[in-house]
Every structure is written in C-alpha cells, then in structure tokens.
Enzyme design. Structure first.
Site, mmCIF file in Angstrom:
data_model
loop_
_atom_site.group_PDB
_atom_site.id
_atom_site.type_symbol
_atom_site.label_atom_id
_atom_site.label_comp_id
_atom_site.label_asym_id
_atom_site.label_seq_id
_atom_site.Cartn_x
_atom_site.Cartn_y
_atom_site.Cartn_z
ATOM 1 N N ASP A 263 42.734 25.127 48.659
ATOM 2 C CA ASP A 263 43.397 25.707 47.517
ATOM 3 C C ASP A 263 42.695 26.886 47.039
ATOM 4 O O ASP A 263 41.800 27.306 47.433
ATOM 5 C CB ASP A 263 43.347 24.178 46.478
ATOM 6 C CG ASP A 263 44.858 24.800 45.430
ATOM 7 O OD1 ASP A 263 45.404 25.391 45.401
ATOM 8 O OD2 ASP A 263 45.048 23.757 44.888
HETATM 9 C C1 NOJ Z 1 46.714 26.422 42.975
HETATM 10 C C2 NOJ Z 1 47.520 25.124 42.769
HETATM 11 O O1 NOJ Z 1 46.847 23.798 42.829
HETATM 12 C C3 NOJ Z 1 48.253 24.998 44.198
HETATM 13 O O2 NOJ Z 1 49.296 23.837 44.175
HETATM 14 C C4 NOJ Z 1 48.968 26.309 44.372
HETATM 15 O O3 NOJ Z 1 49.982 26.117 45.691
HETATM 16 C C5 NOJ Z 1 48.137 27.589 44.694
HETATM 17 N N1 NOJ Z 1 47.336 27.518 43.426
HETATM 18 C C6 NOJ Z 1 48.730 28.744 44.926
HETATM 19 O O4 NOJ Z 1 49.297 29.218 43.705
#
Ligand code: NOJ
Length: 739
Positions: free
Chosen positions: A279
């Site tokens: 993430d």
């Molecule tokens: C953080 C989030 O937790 C995740 O779900 C998301 O896809 C990513 N950012 C990218 O924006």
C-alpha cells in the site's frame, strides 16, 4: 557455430520471443525478458509512483526512457498516459510498457453506490455489471489496473473504510468480491475494457483496534481463517490479478513484511502467482511500526517477504542495489518479483497492443441506467408505518436537508473521477418526476456537520405548506472512507434537531439517510413515518430514491452489516459466539442510557439492549413476506452427500416485491465454539402479489467445515440447526445431523 554466430542466433531468438506473434507462452516471454534486464531496470519495474503532472516533465520522460518506473498510480491525464506509454514502449532500452493503476472503486466517470451500498443489494450479478462498466470507462482512458475490490471484513462502523468494504460477513463478501473481480477483469485480461483487479488490503486491515484507521490488528489464526481470509481466497479463486498488502500490523508483524501471510498462505497454500504491491508508503512505514531501522531494512524485509512492487515510497529504488550486492537480498527474490510484474503486463497484453489514442469518456446511457438500478437495489427500507410509497393524495412534497441536493456528497468516498455534472440529486429527480410546482425545497443545514439552526424556520415552513416532508440527512462524503474514523455514530451536526423540528409540524415525514457507514439514529427513526437507508448511492441516487419513495420502484435492499443501537455496542455482528451466559429474551427492553439493576448475570449491557437496532440481513419491502414449511430432504447428512433445505416464501401483500432469502446454519456442538449463525446461502426472489414460491438450498459437509483448535479445517459429526430466513434474527428453523 562460432561464438559471435551463437550470439546473433540468441539475439534473434530473443527478438522472436518478444514479438507479439511469437508462439510462446507468457512464462517463456517473461523469462526471456528477465534474462536481458539490468538490476537497475529490474528495480525500476518494482517501483510505482504518483508523480506525473501535465504536461509530462522532461525529467520524467527521461526517467521513463531509463526504465526508472514500472507503474504509475492515480497519475496523469489520458494524453499523458498515452505519451508516457509511447516513450516506455518505443524509447526505453527493452520497450517494457508501463502499468497505469488507479482507484476505480465504485465506478469511474459514472459513480455507483459505495461498495457497502452495493453489498446491500445482495446481488453478485449487479456488482459484476457495475465493475464491468467502471472497467470499460477507465480502460478507455488508459487505466489498466484498479485497486479494488477491498476484501476486508469489518465489524466496526467507526472505521471509515467500512464504506469501501462489502460488509461484515465472509460468505456474502466472498461472493461479491468474486463478482467484482469478474466484472473488472472480464473474460480475459487482454480484452478491450478489461482491467486488472487487486484484492486489498491483505490482511486484517478491517480489524483495526478501536475502529481507528491504520491501527493494529490482533487476530487469532482461527478467526483469521474463518472470517478475514475467505474474501481474499474468493478473489484468488476468481483469478484476481494482484494483491495489495495492508498498512497495519497483524499480530505485531506488518502485513507488508508478513511472511506468514505472503509466503505461507498466499504463495504457499493458495499457489498465487500474481503481483503483490504494497500500500501507499507502507514499506517505509515499517520504520514507524518499529520493525525496521531505516529504509534499507524496510526494503529488505518487504522484498524478502514477497512484496513485488513498492507503492510511492522509494526504499526499493534507494536500497535494493546495495542489498543485492551485500547478499542481504538474493537476486533470485528480485527476479521473482520482476517476473510477477512482467507476467501481469503480458497477461494484460500491454506488450502487444499499440498505444491507444488518448480519449476522454463521459458517462453513457447504459452506465447511467445501471447506476440507477444499483442505487435502487442498494436502498434498504428500515421502517415504514404506512407512509410509503407516497400516496397520490400527497400533491406537494417538501424536500429538506443537507443531503437532498449535494451532488458531490451522494457520490461517496472514492469518486475522484466522478462527474458531478451528471449527478441527479433527489431534489432534481423529484422536480423532474412531479414537476417543480409540487416540490418545495429548504436545505435546513448547509452541510451534515452544520450546527446552526438558522435554516430551520424555512425548513419548517416548507414542511407546513407540503403534504409530506422528505428529509435527507446523513454524512457528507468526506466523513467516511480512508482516515475517516468516527468515535460517534450519530447524525453529525444539528441534523437530529432538524428532524425533531420537522416532526413537530405533525406532517407525514420520511427520512432518507445517505451515509458511508451504519449510523445510530434511534430517535429519528422513532419520529419518522419511514426510513430509507441509501448509503452513498452514486451518480443516479436521486432518481432511484425518488422512484422508490413514489412507489414506481420497490425497495429490496438488505443490510450487509449489523446496525448498532449505540456506538457502545460495537463490535456487534450476527455471527457471534453464544457465550456461557447468553442473555435472555426476558432481559430485553432496557431503555438506552438508563441503567437497570442487573437481574441475570448474563452477557448484556445494563443500560441498553444487547440486540442491535437492525440485524444483519434486515430490510423491509412494500409488501409482506411469510416464511413457512421448512423441509429437509433427509434428517441425516452423510459425510460425502448433500442435503436439500427448502421453505415456502409467500408474498402476502398487494404489491410485487423482491425478497432476499437467506440460509443460515449453526453447529450445536463442536470442539471449537461456533457462531450462533453462519450465512451459507442467499437468493433474491421476485414474487408477485399473492405468489408463493418454494426456495431450496443445498448443503454438503464442506459448508459445515470449521477450523479446529489446531487450525485444521475439519467437519465434526453432530447436530446442526438450519434456518431459511429474511434476516439473521428471524426465520424458519429445522435440524439435521451430520454423520
Ligand atoms: C491507500 C489506500 O489504503 C489504498 O486502498 C489505495 O488503493 C491506495 N492508497 C492508492 O490510492
């Protein structure tokens, strides 16, 4: 053959392998390419960035030529993406295409209900169709990868990301996750309109302590495997192209360096050969977690655990080369990661397709119609004392409240590409359907957090002049989603007071709630003649809601998550254990907030009922469904066999309606205590007025399996209850034995 001749032959062979028409399988093409890559190019493939601005900076173009990046997320316009891809394919040494990812979560230009709302439809076919539309729109703008479905089970509405999930139940969520994967990825990843899906956040993110986003998750392995992993497994079985690691620690180990999750389960048990991405910044966050000293440590731990691509932070870029040189990271790990990335790029056809001309899409008639159907199906009627559908005698309606005409808010949490100009709000829809002359409007509050009563007088006046007051309250979109945890679950601002003021007019009042999570609104529901819960319904929420309230459509949504009476009951979910001292029905009726003397020493509260406000699976219709005649095909289920359970569902009202018939089981005696109910099937059944239908489900021993105290998946002989039910708290019950 002399040496140089051999070299020429090898080069020709490689060139043939990389050509689109080469009759080689993906694995051979991947291996041939990896064999030609420098370590820098490999690390580049493992790096994902958000840094792309219009117009493309010369420096970025140079980096793309040099193979510095393998992927971009949430970056660039369609034209930027096309240009960047052209450079990668035609001006970089090996011509490796870029992979453009984006959070296409519940729609793209056309916004569908938030995932929690879609889950309320209990309709995998609908979820698949919505993901398909989203993929089609995103694909046309050069997106090839989405970070959905969020497959996290969450049983805590304080957590803002409950909006992005598919509810509290692993069985229901698993079916919907699989449907979403099928929708995004279509029949083949390389087909037009297909994009790679991503099962996130692996794993345990939804169990954040205190419902605070990014917080620690402590999940015993039995619970992990019973509740938190099944939706991910369903994604894997549906062929999901990628997984994203979670931000949180699981039992103290960050998910992003968690070998148990990534190596033992995902790659080992599940034989997963897709891409694993971290993430956002999660690799570097291992320093804050206190398990890595610095970026080098973090990169080593993540890559050795099997994280192929680093999202946003640059620990891989900054340290992997030195880590390989020192032997701390074996080159074989890097090659494995690069293979996972290239495999997906080949599967998506990125090497073989010409760069598409940049194109901007607009929501089309087909996607808007689907968005309206999705919004209608995801609305849950929680109360109706006869006020709905609105009678013909209601000539003038007063539309009141901060969510009645708020295009951005009704789109919900993940709508960065949503087009507010296409949104039809409830106000607009009522004006269209009834004519402006029959619609009065007073916002009452500027937004859902507004505490000023200044607008109340106008709202009360509108209610007085109308035949019915339709009040739209809830949460603005910015109150749910990532990093939007709440400690209070009631209607924010002065919304309750607004409802009180409208109630005091004595006019029939319908309250429609648009929100990103289950809220607590006991008094509001008591005052309202009817309550419709719509989550954030997306672009076409307005017409869907208006048609439901006017009776041109019938509500059919069912709650995919338990609604508490008060935040103090959280976590509250239907599949709980019985405990040694289950509370008694005779202990019900405790007024909220008013302590009683505890008579029984049972597992309850002394200041509020132990039951939820609305149970999982609950939802009303404009008609009444009766359940009767539960039948079993046999009293005993023999190990390898099957048993059929059926019941009669009758529409006893005068209107057609759709019931979601639910199948639950309970294992009465097992070596590990089992939940009081577990969902094992569901079916949406449309019934005409007066119609009766027999609905059947089949169970086999596999449906009765559970994880025992040694974390082995087992079935144990014994007695089971089975219900065919309208929700988790009711239904007709039978009993059988597993032998
Ligand atoms: C953080 C989030 O937790 C995740 O779900 C998301 O896809 C990513 N950012 C990218 O924006």
């Amino acid at each position: 053959m002399n040496l140089s001749c051999a070299g020429v032959v090898a080069a020709l062979l490689l060139a043939t392998m990389l050509r689109a028409d080469a009759p080689l399988d993906v694995e051979s093409r991947v291996n041939a390419l990896v064999a030609r890559m420098t370590l820098d190019e490999k690390i580049g493939q493992m790096s994902q960035s958000t840094g792309m601005r219009s117009p493309l900076a010369e420096r970025l173009k140079q980096e793309i030529r040099a193979g510095r990046w393998g992927s971009f997320l949430n970056a660039g316009s369609p034209a930027d993406r096309a240009e960047a891809q052209r450079i990668a394919l035609h001006e970089s040494r090996l011509g490796i295409p870029l992979l453009f990812g984006r959070d296409v979560i519940h729609g793209y230009k056309t916004v569908f209900p938030i995932p929690l709302g879609q889950a309320a439809a209990w309709d995998p076919e609908l979820v698949e169709a919505a993901a398909r539309e989203a993929a089609r729109e995103a694909w046309a703008e050069g997106i090839r990868w989405t970070f959905a479905p969020m497959s996290d089970i969450a049983r805590d509405p304080r957590w803002g990301r409950v909006a992005e999930g598919l509810g509290e139940d692993p069985y229901l969520a698993g079916k919907l996750v699989a449907a979403m994967v099928r929708g995004f990825q279509g029949e083949s990843l390389e087909a037009q309109g297909s994009i790679a899906a991503c099962a996130k956040h692996f794993a345990g993110y939804g169990a954040a302590e205190g419902g605070r986003d990014y917080n620690s998750a402590w999940i015993p392995e039995v619970l992990l495997r019973e509740v938190y992993l099944p939706p991910f497994r369903a994604a894997r079985d549906a062929g999901v192209a990628s997984f994203m690691t979670a931000f949180n620690t699981l039992n103290g180990v960050p998910a992003t360096s968690n070998r148990f999750l990534l190596r033992d389960i995902l790659r080992g048990e599940w034989k997963y050969d897709g891409l694993v991405v971290s993430d956002y910044n999660a690799v570097m966050e291992m320093i804050a977690h206190g398990v890595a000293r610095d970026g080098s440590d973090a990169a080593r731990e993540a890559v050795n655990a099997g994280v192929d691509m680093e999202m946003v932070s640059t620990a891989y870029h900054d340290h992997l080369k030195a880590l390989v040189a020192s032997g701390a990271v074996p080159l074989a790990e890097i090659d494995e990661a690069v293979r996972d990335i290239l495999r997906l790029k080949f599967r998506l056809g990125l090497f073989d397709q010409p760069v598409a001309a940049p194109r901007e899409v607009e929501p089309g008639a087909q996607s808007l119609a689907l968005a309206e159907r999705a919004a209608a199906e995801s609305a849950v009627l929680l109360k109706d004392d006869g006020v709905l559908p609105l009678a013909d005698a209601v000539r003038t309606v007063a539309i009141i409240g901060p969510l009645a005409d708020s295009p951005e808010d009704q789109m919900g949490t993940w709508a960065m590409d949503g087009q507010p100009q296409y949104v039809e709000t409830p106000l607009a829809a009522f004006r269209k359907l009834l004519g402006s002359g029959r619609v009065l409007y007073a916002r009452g509050l500027k937004n859902s957090r507004d505490t000023s009563h200044e607008g109340f007088a106008e709202a009360v006046e509108a209610a007085r002049r109308a035949d019915a007051a339709l009040v739209f309250v809830g949460e603005e979109r910015i109150l749910s989603g990532e990093a939007r945890s709440r400690a209070y679950l009631d209607l924010p601002g002065a919304q309750e007071a607004l409802v009180d003021a409208i109630h005091a007019t004595g006019k029939p009042m319908v309250v429609t709630i648009l929100a990103g999570r289950p809220l607590t609104f006991h008094r509001v529901a008591a005052e309202a003649g009817a309550v419709l819960y719509c989550f954030h319904p997306g672009t076409m929420g307005g017409p869907a809601i208006a048609k439901l309230l006017l009776g041109r459509e019938a509500p059919s949504g069912r709650l995919p998550i338990t609604f508490p009476r008060t935040v103090g009951q959280v976590p509250i979910y239907y599949a709980h254990l019985n405990t040694g001292r289950p509370p008694l029905a005779s202990e019900l009726g405790i007024p909220a907030g008013n302590p009683v003397h505890p008579e029984g020493y049972t597992s309850k509260y002394i200041d509020v009922d132990f039951t939820p406000e609305y149970p999982f699976g609950f939802g009303l219709a404009y008609t009444k469904f009766d359940y009767s005649n539960l039948r079993l095909s046999a009293p005993v289920l023999e190990g390898g066999g099957r048993i059929t359970v059926s019941a009669e569902i009758a529409n006893r009202g005068s209107r057609a309606g759709t019931e979601t018939v639910q199948l639950y089981i309970r294992d009465l005696v097992a070596s590990v205590a089992q939940p009081v109910r577990k969902l094992r099937g569901f079916e949406r059944v449309a019934l005409k007025a007066g119609e009766t239908r027999t609905v059947s489900f089949t169970l086999s021993a596999a449906d009765l399996a559970f994880y025992d105290e040694h974390v082995r998946l087992v079935t144990q002989p014994g007695r089971f209850y089975v219900w065919i039910a309208p929700n988790a708290a009711e239904g007709v019950r039978g009993e059988f034995e597993l032998r």
